[in-house]
Design an enzyme around this catalytic site. Structure first.
Site, PDB file in Angstrom:
ATOM      1  CG  ASP A  12      -1.957   0.544   0.952  1.00  0.00           C
ATOM      2  OD1 ASP A  12      -2.833   1.206  -0.018  1.00  0.00           O
ATOM      3  OD2 ASP A  12      -3.128   0.949   2.308  1.00  0.00           O
ATOM      4  CD  GLU A  53      -2.550   3.320  -3.844  1.00  0.00           C
ATOM      5  OE1 GLU A  53      -3.308   3.666  -3.409  1.00  0.00           O
ATOM      6  OE2 GLU A  53      -2.408   3.746  -5.547  1.00  0.00           O
ATOM      7  CG  ASP A  80      -5.744  -0.458  -0.739  1.00  0.00           C
ATOM      8  OD1 ASP A  80      -5.773   0.405  -1.609  1.00  0.00           O
ATOM      9  OD2 ASP A  80      -5.479  -0.494   0.442  1.00  0.00           O
ATOM     10  CG  HIS A 224     -17.089  24.586 -20.718  1.00  0.00           C
ATOM     11  ND1 HIS A 224     -18.536  24.059 -20.797  1.00  0.00           N
ATOM     12  CD2 HIS A 224     -16.751  23.180 -20.016  1.00  0.00           C
ATOM     13  CE1 HIS A 224     -18.140  22.923 -20.737  1.00  0.00           C
ATOM     14  NE2 HIS A 224     -17.289  22.252 -20.258  1.00  0.00           N
ATOM     15  CD  GLU A 300     -14.788  17.043 -17.965  1.00  0.00           C
ATOM     16  OE1 GLU A 300     -13.680  16.442 -16.954  1.00  0.00           O
ATOM     17  OE2 GLU A 300     -15.359  18.394 -17.142  1.00  0.00           O
TER      18      GLU A 300
END
Length: 420
Positions: A12, A53, A80, A224, A300
């Site tokens: 982890d 990780e 995980d 926007h 985006e």
């Protein structure tokens, strides 16, 4: 003929800020009795969750090689991190340049045929999680993790996971090997504690009286204006048709431009490279007499094959993938889109670059829903699921200020008063 030695690696990593102070933890487990054969943990300075990780995975696989350098092994890696598990299993592409060398290093430690990967819920990864947090706690004290002070193993209850053939060597080999790994990892660390962090460089937490830190870098985050896809609530990311502003969207951009002109505080304009943002930014720039800089990190999310579809259409066609995406920041949309974790990494890089350039200044960042929500989430130190708990209207304004001590301040969220 004796078969390969079966082992489990649990690994982890964590970052308090993403990016922020980071550390990893890993342990090698005997699946026959659940006993711990080796532990590793390290504070690695400022890094992202994904980097930490991967570093945990590398440490766990190296520990196996230290334990059994001349013995064939079968290793089941349990983590995980959906991102690491899927990328190392070859089911997801590795797009981020910081991840590629780490994945290559992990893949080269043991033969590929000897290692399999399994995703597990965080609740089942307590040992490695505790080691990672011990490492980060040590880093906060200006030290490195001390294996003799660890309580991670004693706080973990484990039952045997796999049937295990008898060890290839004498019974004492595993114990001796574990001691060898612990000693090797301790020797690899500096003999003296790491220099203590300068208190002025660490973020201050709480309501205490802070020193005068000067003017912050202030980001006004403008979503926007509308496109034809916006009112239909279709997925519209960086992998789709790159739509232009609609008539409504152009009106919204004009209203925002007037509001910023009246306010008189914007000193720089930065835009996502996508057309709807460039058009919104240019409307403001023309009104203020400023130029528009393009920042690719503000684009985006790539929504893969979901681009142009409604939520209901995605639910009908790709229901299982959508459910996974909604519950894990490491899950990507169908067809090779970007996970929220990947978006957070590139947005964080862009943020840090802009903070350095805009110290003491106010910049207008014209971008999209996910980058704005990500900047807000990171400023608040909120979990990834908070992305689904914020409303961001078209052409809305949010504001985050970044101070010299590393403490951001959310000042405004989803203000649409300039559109009324």
């Amino acid at each position: 003929m004796t078969g390969p030695r079966r082992l489990v690696v649990e690994a982890d990593g964590g970052s308090r800020g993403n990016p922020g102070p980071a550390g990893y933890g890993a342990c090698v487990i005997d699946p026959l009795d659940g006993g711990t054969l080796a532990e590793a943990a390290e504070y690695i300075g400022v890094a992202t969750n994904n980097v930490a990780e991967y570093r945990g995975l590398i440490a766990g696989l190296k520990a196996v090689k230290e334990l059994f350098p001349d013995t064939p092994v079968e290793v089941r890696v349990r983590m995980d991190s959906k991102l690491v598990v899927e990328q190392m299993s070859g089911r997801w592409k590795i797009k981020h340049p910081d991840m590629k060398p780490l994945a290559a290093e992990a893949a080269g430690i043991l033969p590929a045929s000897a290692v399999t990967y399994e995703w597990i819920p965080r609740a089942q990864n307590k040992h490695a999680d505790r080691l990672a947090n011990e490492a980060m706690d040590a880093g906060r004290r200006g030290e490195q993790w001390d294996p003799s002070a660890s309580t991670a193993d004693t706080d973990t209850t484990r039952t045997p996971a796999l049937p295990e053939p008898p060890p290839a060597g004498p019974p004492g080999d595993a114990v001796a090997g574990a001691a060898k790994v612990r000693a090797a990892m301790a020797a690899a660390r500096p003999a003296t504690a790491a220099p203590r962090a300068d208190p002025a460089a660490a973020p201050q937490v709480g309501w205490g009286i802070a020193p005068d830190l000067g003017e912050p870098a202030t980001f006004i985050l403008l979503r926007h204006g509308e496109t034809a896809l916006t009112p239909e609530k279709r997925f519209s990311g960086s992998g789709g048709s790159d739509p232009e502003l609609s008539e409504t969207g152009r009106h919204q951009a004009a209203c925002a431009a007037e509001a910023f002109a009246a306010r008189g505080t914007v000193q720089e304009i930065v835009s996502s490279p996508l057309r709807r943002c460039r058009e919104t930014a240019q409307a403001v720039a023309d009104r203020l007499g400023l130029e528009v800089r393009i920042e690719d990190g503000l684009r985006e999310t790539d929504f893969g094959v979901w681009e142009g579809l409604t939520f209901a259409e995605v639910r009908e066609r790709y229901g299982s993938d959508l459910t996974t995406w909604l519950t894990s920041p490491d899950a990507a949309p169908t067809g090779g889109g970007e996970s929220f974790a990947e978006v957070a990494e590139r947005v964080s890089v862009a943020r840090d670059r802009l903070i350095a350039r805009c110290a003491g200044r106010t910049a207008l960042l014209v971008t999209h829903v996910t980058p704005i929500k990500t900047l807000v989430r990171l400023a608040l130190g909120a979990p990834p699921e908070s992305l689904f708990r914020m409303e961001l209207s078209p052409a809305s304004v949010s504001t985050v200020a970044y101070y010299a001590d590393g403490n951001p301040s959310l000042r405004v969220l989803n203000d649409t008063s300039h559109l009324r």
